[in-house]
Motif scaffolding. Structure first.
Motif, PDB file in Angstrom:
ATOM      1  N   ARG A   5      -6.038  -5.318  -8.426  1.00 25.24           N
ATOM      2  CA  ARG A   5      -4.730  -5.245  -7.900  1.00 25.24           C
ATOM      3  C   ARG A   5      -3.937  -6.514  -8.476  1.00 25.24           C
ATOM      4  O   ARG A   5      -4.401  -7.629  -8.412  1.00 25.24           O
ATOM      5  CB  ARG A   5      -4.619  -5.180  -6.286  1.00 25.24           C
ATOM      6  CG  ARG A   5      -5.038  -3.809  -5.857  1.00 25.24           C
ATOM      7  CD  ARG A   5      -4.940  -3.984  -4.193  1.00 25.24           C
ATOM      8  NE  ARG A   5      -5.733  -2.784  -3.782  1.00 25.24           N
ATOM      9  CZ  ARG A   5      -5.237  -1.643  -3.319  1.00 25.24           C
ATOM     10  NH1 ARG A   5      -3.910  -1.192  -3.619  1.00 25.24           N
ATOM     11  NH2 ARG A   5      -6.171  -0.664  -2.937  1.00 25.24           N
ATOM     12  N   SER A  21      -0.016  -3.583  -6.926  1.00 25.72           N
ATOM     13  CA  SER A  21      -0.195  -2.387  -7.362  1.00 25.72           C
ATOM     14  C   SER A  21      -1.608  -1.747  -6.788  1.00 25.72           C
ATOM     15  O   SER A  21      -2.100  -2.488  -6.191  1.00 25.72           O
ATOM     16  CB  SER A  21      -0.679  -2.843  -9.284  1.00 25.72           C
ATOM     17  OG  SER A  21      -1.915  -3.580  -9.074  1.00 25.72           O
ATOM     18  N   ASP A  22      -1.907  -0.639  -7.526  1.00 26.20           N
ATOM     19  CA  ASP A  22      -3.038  -0.031  -6.918  1.00 26.20           C
ATOM     20  C   ASP A  22      -4.057  -0.887  -7.738  1.00 26.20           C
ATOM     21  O   ASP A  22      -3.984  -1.546  -8.555  1.00 26.20           O
ATOM     22  CB  ASP A  22      -3.094   1.469  -7.241  1.00 26.20           C
ATOM     23  CG  ASP A  22      -3.048   1.807  -8.905  1.00 26.20           C
ATOM     24  OD1 ASP A  22      -2.126   1.039  -9.382  1.00 26.20           O
ATOM     25  OD2 ASP A  22      -3.550   2.743  -8.798  1.00 26.20           O
ATOM     26  N   GLU A  23      -5.510  -0.412  -7.676  1.00 29.63           N
ATOM     27  CA  GLU A  23      -6.645  -1.007  -8.299  1.00 29.63           C
ATOM     28  C   GLU A  23      -6.558  -0.710  -9.648  1.00 29.63           C
ATOM     29  O   GLU A  23      -6.956  -1.462 -10.780  1.00 29.63           O
ATOM     30  CB  GLU A  23      -7.934  -0.899  -7.806  1.00 29.63           C
ATOM     31  CG  GLU A  23      -8.004  -1.455  -6.376  1.00 29.63           C
ATOM     32  CD  GLU A  23      -9.363  -1.498  -5.714  1.00 29.63           C
ATOM     33  OE1 GLU A  23     -10.191  -1.255  -6.465  1.00 29.63           O
ATOM     34  OE2 GLU A  23      -9.536  -1.600  -4.578  1.00 29.63           O
ATOM     35  N   ARG A  29       3.733  -0.611  -5.284  1.00 29.92           N
ATOM     36  CA  ARG A  29       4.396  -0.076  -4.031  1.00 29.92           C
ATOM     37  C   ARG A  29       4.839  -1.329  -3.545  1.00 29.92           C
ATOM     38  O   ARG A  29       4.103  -2.535  -3.390  1.00 29.92           O
ATOM     39  CB  ARG A  29       3.471   0.500  -3.140  1.00 29.92           C
ATOM     40  CG  ARG A  29       2.171  -0.190  -2.590  1.00 29.92           C
ATOM     41  CD  ARG A  29       1.508   0.630  -1.690  1.00 29.92           C
ATOM     42  NE  ARG A  29       0.380   0.118  -1.362  1.00 29.92           N
ATOM     43  CZ  ARG A  29       0.125  -0.698  -0.140  1.00 29.92           C
ATOM     44  NH1 ARG A  29       1.005  -0.997   0.623  1.00 29.92           N
ATOM     45  NH2 ARG A  29      -1.112  -1.257  -0.014  1.00 29.92           N
TER      46      ARG A  29
END
Length: 153
Positions: A5, A21-23, A29
């Motif tokens: 992330r 961020s997502d992984e 988000r």
């Protein structure tokens, strides 16, 4: 492209915008903004987020002056925050890269993006820092590598 992330931080005087961020670094988000309480408390808060969310990189916006590209007082504040965060992470043995990136123009772009969402002016005002944090993460990911960052901590 890196993994893990990415957390974006837009250091402000009234609010500090945060986004993650997502992984896989496919989407970003917003997170609830931080109300600054002092550098030590703010660093502890962000470090806690990094631990909880398994953040690999923190991107701190560096608001250089538009024409001269010099560092004003806000840029010095952001640089100090980034340095304190990096030192705190190292002291805890947390594998975290802290990067400073030129954020000129992001506030204008953030306001434009928020306006397109048909939010009232009052609601947009409270979300600019968070939207800037989203932009910082998006731009970092779009570069595709951690080696392209413009400024060192």
């Amino acid at each position: 492209m890196g993994e893990g992330r990415v957390l974006g931080v837009d250091v402000g005087t009234r609010t500090t915008g945060l986004a993650v961020s997502d992984e896989l670094r496919l989407c970003v988000r917003p997170l609830p903004p931080l109300t600054p309480r002092g550098r030590d408390d703010d660093v502890k808060h962000v470090l806690g987020l990094c631990r909880d969310l398994k953040v690999r990189v923190v991107v701190v916006g560096l608001p250089l002056l538009p024409v001269s590209e010099q560092e004003g007082w806000m840029a010095k504040r952001a640089r100090g925050f980034g340095q304190a965060l990096q030192q705190a992470a190292q002291a805890e043995g947390l594998p975290l890269d802290v990067e400073l990136v030129d954020e000129r123009g992001t506030s204008r772009l953030a306001r434009s993006r928020l306006a397109r969402r048909n939010l009232s002016r009052a609601r947009r005002r409270g979300r600019v820092d968070t939207e800037v944090a989203c932009l910082l993460v998006e731009e970092f990911i779009a570069r595709g590598t951690e080696d392209d960052v413009t400024c060192d901590v």
